[in-house]
Scaffold this active site. Structure first.
Site, PDB file in Angstrom:
ATOM      1  CG  ASP A   1      -1.127   1.175   8.034  1.00  0.00           C
ATOM      2  OD1 ASP A   1      -2.315   1.936   8.347  1.00  0.00           O
ATOM      3  OD2 ASP A   1      -0.168   1.384   7.823  1.00  0.00           O
TER       4      ASP A   1
ATOM      5  CE  LYS B   1       0.435   1.601   4.673  1.00  0.00           C
ATOM      6  NZ  LYS B   1       1.065   2.540   4.724  1.00  0.00           N
TER       7      LYS B   1
HETATM    8  O1  C5P Z   1      -0.956  -1.180  14.934  1.00  0.00           O
HETATM    9  P1  C5P Z   1       0.871  -1.330  14.442  1.00  0.00           P
HETATM   10  O2  C5P Z   1       1.509  -2.275  14.650  1.00  0.00           O
HETATM   11  O3  C5P Z   1       0.940  -1.771  12.870  1.00  0.00           O
HETATM   12  O4  C5P Z   1       0.902   0.297  14.789  1.00  0.00           O
HETATM   13  C1  C5P Z   1       2.831   0.224  14.676  1.00  0.00           C
HETATM   14  C2  C5P Z   1       2.845   0.808  15.828  1.00  0.00           C
HETATM   15  O5  C5P Z   1       3.207   2.661  15.060  1.00  0.00           O
HETATM   16  C3  C5P Z   1       2.127   1.147  17.279  1.00  0.00           C
HETATM   17  O6  C5P Z   1       2.521   0.369  18.167  1.00  0.00           O
HETATM   18  C4  C5P Z   1       2.449   2.489  17.446  1.00  0.00           C
HETATM   19  O7  C5P Z   1       3.511   3.294  18.495  1.00  0.00           O
HETATM   20  C5  C5P Z   1       1.895   3.034  16.242  1.00  0.00           C
HETATM   21  N1  C5P Z   1       1.193   3.581  15.786  1.00  0.00           N
HETATM   22  C6  C5P Z   1       0.176   4.913  16.203  1.00  0.00           C
HETATM   23  N2  C5P Z   1      -0.898   5.179  15.605  1.00  0.00           N
HETATM   24  C7  C5P Z   1      -1.660   4.452  14.915  1.00  0.00           C
HETATM   25  C8  C5P Z   1      -0.852   3.246  13.950  1.00  0.00           C
HETATM   26  C9  C5P Z   1       0.267   2.848  14.485  1.00  0.00           C
HETATM   27  O8  C5P Z   1       0.596   5.463  17.210  1.00  0.00           O
HETATM   28  N3  C5P Z   1      -2.807   4.780  13.987  1.00  0.00           N
END
Ligand code: C5P
Length: 292
Positions: A138, A11
């Site tokens: 995501d 993406k």
């Molecule tokens: O959800 P995911 O594991 O992909 O997110 C990785 C990191 O990115 C999270 O631990 C967080 O620190 C940050 N994040 C965030 N806000 C979001 C998406 C991700 O702070 N909306």
């Protein structure tokens, strides 16, 4: 049938805006997401043993539940209260890792789609997306892909029309970025520029590649710790090669350029391959229909 083959598409963020910090430490986002033809190949199998494992062509990726693809298999079986089997995922990675291209999120989403078929659960798309949020922010977008506005943590999706036909060149500088680290560095109040996300949505609705391209922007470009010189240089090289618009994707460091003509994009990719190892020529993907 115990094994199914699926694809996981990368993406891009045509726009990426961070609106503020939520009480749980996550951030409120507003972004236009686009899936592209660059992809990983997956073989997803239901196993007799209650284990969740993954094998990839990149040795440094974990093979257990720390692998987001294996975790997605577990989350799915728990959702449908299936407690006997496990899941094994074989992944041929082409999408660069830790690159802002949703490589891991795409793999996890592909596993959810595969499990939906393999187990004949046939959960509706909305349920699959809700499940996807348990795996990563995501992942809900990557379940169906296409073009969408993503809000909240990334899970509130509004489908948009497909973007106009174009060719896309993606280049990844030689360094990687940690997503949590970059979010931690972000001071929302100090951001000087924000993308014109509404303008991007309008350009997509009008079918104007030019108006879309000239608005692509990502707030993380202002926060990059090191190597931002390389990001700027690659953006410049893409523009010099005829890209209509360029931006960094996700938390980077990958950079993409949108081209009206495939021949110009091919020439740009050829030129850039002399400078960086990871350079891909691809095209936008349409949404996958989950609820047939
Ligand atoms: O959800 P995911 O594991 O992909 O997110 C990785 C990191 O990115 C999270 O631990 C967080 O620190 C940050 N994040 C965030 N806000 C979001 C998406 C991700 O702070 N909306």
């Amino acid at each position: 049938m115990n094994t199914i083959e699926v694809r996981a598409w990368a993406k891009l963020n045509l726009s990426l805006d961070v609106l503020g910090k939520l009480t749980d430490g996550y951030h409120a986002m507003r972004m236009v997401m686009q899936s592209v033809t660059l992809c990983d190949d997956l073989r997803v199998s239901l196993t007799e043993k209650r284990e969740f494992t993954a094998d990839t062509n990149l040795r440094y990726l974990p093979g257990d539940e720390r692998n987001i693809a294996a975790k997605a298999g577990k989350v799915f079986l728990e959702k449908i209260h299936e407690r006997r089997h496990g899941v094994h995922v074989e992944i041929t990675k082409r999408v660069p890792v830790c690159a802002g291209l949703g490589g891991g999120s795409g793999d996890a989403a592909a596993v959810l789609r595969a499990m939906n078929e393999l187990t004949s659960a046939h959960l509706p798309g909305a349920e699959l997306e809700a499940l996807a949020l348990l795996v990563g922010a995501d992942v809900p977008f990557c379940v169906a892909g296409g073009t969408a506005l993503a809000e909240g943590r990334g899970e509130r999706l509004t489908q948009l029309p497909p973007i106009p036909d174009c060719a896309i060149v993606i280049v990844k500088p030689e360094f990687s970025v940690s997503t949590p680290d970059l979010f931690a560095k972000l001071n929302c109040a100090a951001l000087r520029c924000h993308p014109d996300t509404d303008g991007i949505i309008q350009a997509i609705r009008e079918g104007s590649l030019l108006n879309l391209s000239r608005r692509v922007y990502n707030v993380f470009e202002d926060v990059l710790p090191r190597g931002s010189g390389e990001v700027c240089a690659l953006k410049g090289a893409l523009l010099d090669s005829g890209a209509l618009g360029v931006a960094m994707s996700g938390t980077g460091p990958s950079v993409f350029g949108l081209f009206a003509e495939k021949a110009a994009a091919e020439a740009a990719a050829e030129r850039l391959r002399g400078k960086v190892r990871d350079c891909f020529l691809c095209a936008p993907m349409r949404k996958i229909e989950i609820d047939k």
